[in-house]
Design a protein around this motif. Structure first.
Motif, PDB file in Angstrom:
ATOM      1  N   GLY A 111     -15.050   4.512  10.302  1.00  0.00           N
ATOM      2  CA  GLY A 111     -16.306   3.699  10.205  1.00  0.00           C
ATOM      3  C   GLY A 111     -15.824   2.235   9.618  1.00  0.00           C
ATOM      4  O   GLY A 111     -16.599   1.245   9.722  1.00  0.00           O
ATOM      5  N   ARG A 112     -14.600   1.903   9.235  1.00  0.00           N
ATOM      6  CA  ARG A 112     -14.007   0.553   8.963  1.00  0.00           C
ATOM      7  C   ARG A 112     -13.865  -0.210  10.323  1.00  0.00           C
ATOM      8  O   ARG A 112     -13.531  -1.367  10.237  1.00  0.00           O
ATOM      9  CB  ARG A 112     -13.084   0.700   8.139  1.00  0.00           C
ATOM     10  N   LEU A 113     -13.721   0.603  11.507  1.00  0.00           N
ATOM     11  CA  LEU A 113     -13.284   0.051  12.619  1.00  0.00           C
ATOM     12  C   LEU A 113     -14.848  -1.011  13.298  1.00  0.00           C
ATOM     13  O   LEU A 113     -15.312  -0.230  14.149  1.00  0.00           O
ATOM     14  CB  LEU A 113     -12.793   0.839  13.670  1.00  0.00           C
ATOM     15  N   THR A 114     -15.197  -1.748  12.624  1.00  0.00           N
ATOM     16  CA  THR A 114     -16.556  -2.415  12.904  1.00  0.00           C
ATOM     17  C   THR A 114     -16.540  -3.101  14.258  1.00  0.00           C
ATOM     18  O   THR A 114     -17.545  -3.442  14.768  1.00  0.00           O
ATOM     19  CB  THR A 114     -16.932  -3.578  11.672  1.00  0.00           C
ATOM     20  N   ASN A 115     -15.382  -3.166  15.176  1.00  0.00           N
ATOM     21  CA  ASN A 115     -15.447  -3.932  16.277  1.00  0.00           C
ATOM     22  C   ASN A 115     -15.440  -2.892  17.347  1.00  0.00           C
ATOM     23  O   ASN A 115     -15.835  -3.073  18.692  1.00  0.00           O
ATOM     24  CB  ASN A 115     -14.150  -4.745  16.596  1.00  0.00           C
ATOM     25  N   LEU A 116     -15.436  -1.519  16.846  1.00  0.00           N
ATOM     26  CA  LEU A 116     -15.897  -0.310  17.932  1.00  0.00           C
ATOM     27  C   LEU A 116     -16.896  -0.500  18.709  1.00  0.00           C
ATOM     28  O   LEU A 116     -17.912  -0.400  18.107  1.00  0.00           O
ATOM     29  CB  LEU A 116     -15.523   0.987  17.274  1.00  0.00           C
ATOM     30  N   GLN A 117     -16.754  -0.385  19.969  1.00  0.00           N
ATOM     31  CA  GLN A 117     -18.075  -0.435  20.802  1.00  0.00           C
ATOM     32  C   GLN A 117     -18.028   0.996  21.599  1.00  0.00           C
ATOM     33  O   GLN A 117     -19.241   1.573  21.926  1.00  0.00           O
ATOM     34  CB  GLN A 117     -17.647  -1.356  22.169  1.00  0.00           C
ATOM     35  N   THR A 118     -16.952   1.711  21.771  1.00  0.00           N
ATOM     36  CA  THR A 118     -17.056   3.021  22.259  1.00  0.00           C
ATOM     37  C   THR A 118     -16.290   4.166  21.549  1.00  0.00           C
ATOM     38  O   THR A 118     -15.089   3.830  21.298  1.00  0.00           O
ATOM     39  CB  THR A 118     -16.376   3.023  23.815  1.00  0.00           C
ATOM     40  N   LEU A 119     -16.729   5.068  21.238  1.00  0.00           N
ATOM     41  CA  LEU A 119     -16.020   6.296  20.635  1.00  0.00           C
ATOM     42  C   LEU A 119     -16.419   7.791  21.541  1.00  0.00           C
ATOM     43  O   LEU A 119     -17.619   8.086  21.304  1.00  0.00           O
ATOM     44  CB  LEU A 119     -16.352   6.655  19.092  1.00  0.00           C
TER      45      LEU A 119
END
Length: 387
Positions: free
Chosen positions: A358-366
């Motif tokens: 949840g700390r990967l605030t730049n994540l666009q795709t999981l």
């Protein structure tokens, strides 16, 4: 001899010599489009909304340009695509009167017409297009993968017009422009480049992009390498270029892990790495590739990734495509603060996700989130991600 009854083999070529070598006495020569057909195709591309409200002078100039294409659909599509973005008579006349037409008219070399369509591209599209010559002819690529590679090389730049527009959307705009101008073609849900377009890209990229095959030597200044069917030993023996930016290895042999240590030591500036089948693991030295932004494993046999990957702070894209044996991801993935794409499709043996995603605030795709029993491994741990 073993085909269905009535089956035939159709051989096509752009060279009459090939037809003669095949023993064909009377080849069927395909004719180009008629003038009316050429204009119809050109008009649809250059004037999206029709010619009803268009300056009549542009229509006349357009008809002359269409004639110069000699009925070749690829030439018409390439030139028609670039004319749509030009509205003044002077711009249209500059294309009509370009010197490159003389070469095409004298010897029918369509590459000169395609070069004309390249010359008018803005710089950011020129470098994106030239990069594609790293792939072999007839190579099928995905749009999202190519955009991610462009991003890794720093080709995708914010235009400052829309604060909410992200890099992937800007890159898609780049891709669509090249697609509309016929530099790319749709093919089986993927994309590829026409052979003549690939030749154009190769002439532009020069030695910076290279497809390594048997009995070939790497250019001294190569930056982007696709390790075709070159033997593994020879490929890795030659990879001593400290300026290397991209390395694609569709196949791989884990027995060369020590050679990987050498590569990672010599190629510290690399931005994109892609490994295919038959790789079981990576050395810890991969953590030294501080500029790495794109890392891909496709159908590999890795069971885990070294935790040192989490020190790759510039990593934007991590692709784990159909890595059936992968059981766990690095525990410190929350440190990958620049990660935008985590694609783990087909990793059916993953038992849980690492804490702190949840700390990967730049994540666009999981692509896949495996829910674990611990509190920090449930879907609620993703609440901090942007919608």
């Amino acid at each position: 001899m073993v085909g269905a009854i009535g089956s035939r083999i159709l051989v096509t070529t752009r060279s009459k010599r090939v037809a003669l070598a095949m023993g064909v006495d009377s080849p069927y020569a395909l004719q180009g489009l008629t003038e009316d057909q050429s204009w119809d195709l050109f008009e649809k591309l250059a004037f999206r909304e029709g010619t009803g409200r268009v300056n009549s002078n542009l229509i006349e100039i357009g008809k002359e340009i269409a004639k110069k294409c000699k009925g070749v659909p690829l030439a018409i599509r390439a030139i028609g695509g670039i004319m749509q973005l030009r509205s003044s008579e002077s711009e249209w006349l500059s294309v009509l009167e370009n010197e490159l037409w003389k070469v095409f008219e004298s010897d029918g070399d369509i590459s000169q017409v395609l070069k004309l369509s390249y010359d008018v591209l803005p710089y950011h599209l020129k470098q994106c297009f030239a990069y594609c010559t790293m792939f072999p002819k007839d190579y099928e690529f995905r749009k999202d993968r190519l955009i991610q590679l462009w991003m890794a090389q720093g080709y995708v730049q914010s235009r400052g017009q829309n604060e909410n527009e992200n890099a992937e959307e800007i890159g898609e705009g780049y891709f669509n422009e090249l697609l509309f101008r016929s530099f790319f073609q749709e093919y089986n849900y993927c994309y590829k480049m026409h052979d003549l377009i690939h030749d154009l890209a190769q002439s532009i990229a020069g030695d910076s992009c290279f497809v390594a095959n048997d009995n070939t030597k790497f250019p001294d200044r190569v930056q982007h390498v696709f390790s075709g069917n070159l033997s593994f030993e020879e490929c890795f023996r030659q990879l001593k270029n400290k300026g290397l930016r991209t390395l694609f290895c569709p196949c791989f042999c884990d027995g060369l892990r020590l050679n990987l240590d050498s590569i990672f030591s010599n190629c510290r500036s690399i931005r994109a790495l892609s490994f295919g089948r038959n790789i079981y693991g990576l050395p810890d030295s991969i953590g030294k590739l501080k500029y790495l932004r794109y890392l891909e494993f496709s159908s590999s046999k890795i069971s885990s990734l070294p935790n040192c990957i989490c020190s790759l702070y510039n990593l934007q894209t991590l692709i784990l495509w159909e890595c059936w044996g992968l059981k766990e991801l690095p525990t410190d993935m929350r440190r990958l603060i620049c990660l935008r794409q985590l694609i783990n499709i087909g990793c059916s043996r993953l038992e849980f996700m690492p804490l702190g995603l949840g700390r990967l605030t730049n994540l666009q795709t999981l692509s896949t989130f495996v829910v674990g029993s611990d509190q920090g491994r449930r879907c609620s741990s993703l609440n901090e991600l942007k919608a």
